[in-house]
Design a protein around this motif. Structure first.
Motif, short mmCIF file in Angstrom:
data_model
loop_
_atom_site.label_atom_id
_atom_site.label_comp_id
_atom_site.label_asym_id
_atom_site.label_seq_id
_atom_site.Cartn_x
_atom_site.Cartn_y
_atom_site.Cartn_z
N VAL A 49 27.02 -22.23 17.27
CA VAL A 49 26.20 -21.84 18.40
C VAL A 49 26.79 -20.57 19.03
N ASN A 50 25.95 -19.88 19.78
CA ASN A 50 26.40 -18.67 20.48
C ASN A 50 27.39 -19.02 21.58
N SER A 112 18.37 -26.92 29.49
CA SER A 112 16.97 -26.54 29.34
C SER A 112 16.86 -25.03 29.51
N PRO A 113 16.30 -24.37 28.52
CA PRO A 113 16.20 -22.92 28.60
C PRO A 113 15.11 -22.42 29.55
N ASP A 114 14.18 -23.31 29.90
CA ASP A 114 13.03 -22.82 30.65
C ASP A 114 12.53 -23.78 31.73
N TYR A 115 13.37 -24.72 32.13
CA TYR A 115 12.95 -25.65 33.18
C TYR A 115 12.84 -24.88 34.49
N PRO A 116 11.88 -25.21 35.34
CA PRO A 116 11.71 -24.47 36.60
C PRO A 116 13.00 -24.43 37.42
N LYS A 135 19.27 -19.42 24.74
CA LYS A 135 19.30 -20.11 23.45
C LYS A 135 20.73 -20.34 23.00
N LEU A 136 20.88 -21.42 22.26
CA LEU A 136 22.16 -21.71 21.63
C LEU A 136 22.31 -20.97 20.30
N GLY A 137 21.17 -20.56 19.74
CA GLY A 137 21.18 -19.88 18.46
C GLY A 137 21.00 -20.82 17.29
N LEU A 138 20.37 -21.96 17.53
CA LEU A 138 20.14 -22.95 16.48
C LEU A 138 18.71 -22.85 15.96
N ASN A 155 35.10 -25.48 17.99
CA ASN A 155 34.84 -24.26 17.24
C ASN A 155 33.39 -23.79 17.38
N LEU A 156 32.66 -24.42 18.30
CA LEU A 156 31.25 -24.11 18.57
C LEU A 156 30.34 -24.45 17.39
#
Length: 187
Positions: A49-50, A112-116, A135-138, A155-156
Motif C-alpha cells: 500500500v502507499n 473511508s476515502p469519501d465519507y462526508p 487511496k491505499l493503492g490497492l 512493511n506496508l
C-alpha cells in the motif's frame, strides 16, 4: 376422486420442482459471488500500500505516515460513502459482538476515502482515518463498492483481507472471530 388426487399430486410435484429449481439458481448465484470475492481477496493479498500521509477525523495538522500507524497490527475496516448503509450497519453489529470495545481500541481503524466530512470525528463511534491521496493503492479500490477488512504489516504489505458479502454475513463473523484470536492478539 382419484383424478382429484392425481391433480393434487401433479400440482404438488410441480411446485416442489420449481422450488428446487429456484434454490439451485440461488445456490449457483451465491457460489459465483463467493468465488468472485475469493478472487478479489487473493488478487489484493501481499500488495504493497502507499505510505501516504494519514490523519484521524478532521485534524489534518497531526499527519503521520501510514507506516507509523501500522507498526503494530491494526484491523482496518474500509468502506465508501456509496456502500449500502445496511451492509455497514450489519458489519458494525458483528464487530460489536466480537470486539465489544471496538470504539475505544486503537487496533481497529475505520477508513473511508469519501465519507462526508461531518462524520469524520464520529463515524459509528470511531474517528475515520483519512488518507491524503484518498487511496491505499490497492486494486480493490477501483470500482469496488463492498466494504472490506484488511491488515497491513509493518512493511506496508496486505497480510489479510476479507470482503464483506451482504448475502453471507456469517463469513464475516468467522473472519472477525479468527482475527480477534490471531492477529490482534500478537500471534
Amino acid at each position: 376422486m382419484s383424478l382429484l388426487i392425481m391433480i393434487i399430486f401433479i400440482v404438488n410435484f410441480s411446485s416442489c420442482y420449481q422450488k428446487n429449481k429456484q434454490q439451485m439458481e440461488i445456490d449457483r448465484f451465491s457460489k459465483e459471488i463467493n468465488d468472485t470475492i475469493l478472487k478479489i481477496e487473493k488478487s489484493n493479498m501481499f500488495h504493497l500500500v502507499n505510505n501516504s500521509n494519514v490523519y484521524f477525523g478532521t485534524d489534518s495538522t497531526n499527519k503521520i505516515k501510514l507506516k507509523q500507524l501500522v507498526d503494530s497490527p491494526k484491523l482496518m475496516f474500509y468502506f465508501s460513502s456509496n456502500t449500502c448503509s445496511p451492509c455497514i450497519e450489519e458489519t458494525i453489529e458483528i464487530m460489536k459482538e466480537i470486539f465489544p470495545n471496538y470504539e475505544e481500541t486503537d487496533k481497529i481503524v475505520f477508513v473511508s476515502p469519501d465519507y462526508p466530512a461531518r462524520y469524520r470525528n464520529n463515524c459509528y463511534g470511531k474517528k475515520l482515518l483519512i488518507l491524503d491521496k484518498n487511496k491505499l493503492g490497492l486494486p480493490i479500490e477501483n470500482g469496488q463498492q463492498s466494504p472490506f477488512f484488511l491488515i497491513i504489516n509493518k512493511n506496508l504489505q496486505v497480510q489479510s483481507m476479507h470482503v464483506v458479502n451482504k448475502m453471507d454475513f456469517s463469513r464475516t463473523k468467522e473472519y472477525l472471530k479468527d482475527i480477534s484470536y490471531r492477529s490482534l492478539n500478537g500471534e
